[in-house]
Scaffold this motif. Structure first.
Motif, short mmCIF file in Angstrom:
data_model
loop_
_atom_site.label_atom_id
_atom_site.label_comp_id
_atom_site.label_asym_id
_atom_site.label_seq_id
_atom_site.Cartn_x
_atom_site.Cartn_y
_atom_site.Cartn_z
N SER A 152 6.06 5.77 -3.02
CA SER A 152 4.93 6.45 -4.30
C SER A 152 4.62 5.54 -5.23
O SER A 152 4.04 6.24 -6.18
CB SER A 152 5.23 7.98 -4.25
N GLU A 153 5.74 4.79 -5.79
CA GLU A 153 5.78 4.32 -7.13
C GLU A 153 4.71 3.37 -7.30
O GLU A 153 4.28 2.34 -6.77
CB GLU A 153 7.12 3.68 -7.37
N GLY A 154 3.79 3.63 -8.35
CA GLY A 154 2.32 3.00 -8.58
C GLY A 154 2.77 1.41 -8.88
O GLY A 154 1.64 0.69 -8.36
N ARG A 155 3.62 1.00 -9.46
CA ARG A 155 3.74 -0.37 -9.96
C ARG A 155 4.05 -1.16 -8.57
O ARG A 155 3.63 -2.18 -8.51
CB ARG A 155 4.92 -0.77 -10.95
N SER A 156 4.84 -0.61 -7.52
CA SER A 156 5.22 -1.18 -6.34
C SER A 156 3.83 -1.32 -5.57
O SER A 156 3.71 -2.42 -4.74
CB SER A 156 6.19 -0.21 -5.67
N ILE A 157 3.06 -0.21 -5.49
CA ILE A 157 1.91 -0.24 -4.75
C ILE A 157 0.93 -1.26 -5.35
O ILE A 157 0.51 -2.10 -4.35
CB ILE A 157 1.20 1.18 -4.60
N ALA A 158 0.83 -1.13 -6.36
CA ALA A 158 -0.15 -2.32 -7.16
C ALA A 158 0.25 -3.55 -6.77
O ALA A 158 -0.65 -4.47 -6.39
CB ALA A 158 -0.33 -1.89 -8.59
N ALA A 159 1.64 -3.92 -6.98
CA ALA A 159 2.11 -5.12 -6.88
C ALA A 159 2.02 -5.91 -5.56
O ALA A 159 1.69 -6.94 -5.32
CB ALA A 159 3.62 -5.32 -7.43
N LEU A 160 2.36 -5.06 -4.67
CA LEU A 160 2.03 -5.32 -3.12
C LEU A 160 0.39 -5.79 -2.73
O LEU A 160 0.43 -6.79 -2.19
CB LEU A 160 2.62 -4.52 -2.17
N PHE A 161 -0.33 -5.07 -3.40
CA PHE A 161 -1.85 -5.39 -2.97
C PHE A 161 -2.26 -6.64 -3.85
O PHE A 161 -3.00 -7.50 -3.44
CB PHE A 161 -2.55 -4.10 -3.44
N ILE A 162 -1.77 -6.65 -4.83
CA ILE A 162 -2.01 -8.14 -5.72
C ILE A 162 -1.37 -9.21 -5.18
O ILE A 162 -1.89 -10.34 -5.11
CB ILE A 162 -1.38 -7.82 -7.28
N ILE A 163 -0.28 -9.12 -4.87
CA ILE A 163 0.56 -10.26 -3.99
C ILE A 163 -0.26 -10.62 -2.75
O ILE A 163 -0.16 -11.87 -2.56
CB ILE A 163 2.02 -10.19 -3.86
#
Length: 181
Positions: free
Chosen positions: A162-173
């Protein structure tokens, strides 16, 4: 570009690991308001996307005190004094996942809550991994979970992720890798 508000005054007080500031602001339309913002006391943070291969990212499962549960997410941590984001990413990767990286690329900065917090996290892509473990500050070994990027749709629906940075980072990567293959 919109004109930034004028800061007429700033008062500060200690808020644990943060410094709380109250800003006396005047906006271009003449409205005056008091805003509060938090400043971290460190040198920033990193979130690391360790790619085991071209299609597989390594996640870690660790205790999350904020929700009193185990949370699946990316390797992350603070940047120590004198470290670059890439050095911090490599150190955190060794401490949390038991891998080092021969290739580290800082892609961008992520903010948490920019309307009231100055904290920024550097997104670092780690590739060409090799096994190496450093002692970290975790009280127990973390579970390392490989996850295929083409199954990201399943990961984001898991309650433990659920952590927002992890979710955003994976989509960006995922998008960055698609455009740089």
């Amino acid at each position: 570009m919109k004109k930034l508000p004028t800061i007429h005054g700033v008062t500060e007080h200690d808020a644990g690991p943060y410094r709380m500031e109250r800003l006396d602001l005047e906006f271009s339309n003449g409205e005056r308001r008091q805003f509060e913002r938090l400043h971290g006391r460190g040198h920033g943070a990193v979130v690391v996307v360790p790619m085991l291969d071209d299609d597989t990212v390594l996640l870690v499962r660790e205790y999350a005190a904020g929700f009193h549960r185990y949370e699946l997410g990316l390797v992350k941590g603070r940047i120590d004094r004198g470290e670059t984001p890439e050095q911090a990413a490599d150190r955190e990767l060794k401490e949390e996942a038991g891998y080092g990286a021969r290739s580290l690329l800082r892609l961008r900065e992520l903010s948490l809550a920019p309307t009231y917090m100055s904290h920024a996290t550097q997104l670092v892509l780690a590739r060409d991994l090799y096994p190496e473990r450093l002692a970290g500050d975790e009280p127990e070994p973390l579970d390392v979970v490989p996850w295929r990027l083409d199954e990201l749709d399943q990961l984001i629906l898991r309650d433990e992720f659920s952590e927002g940075r992890s979710i955003a980072a994976l989509f960006i990567i995922r998008e960055w890798l698609r455009s740089h293959r």
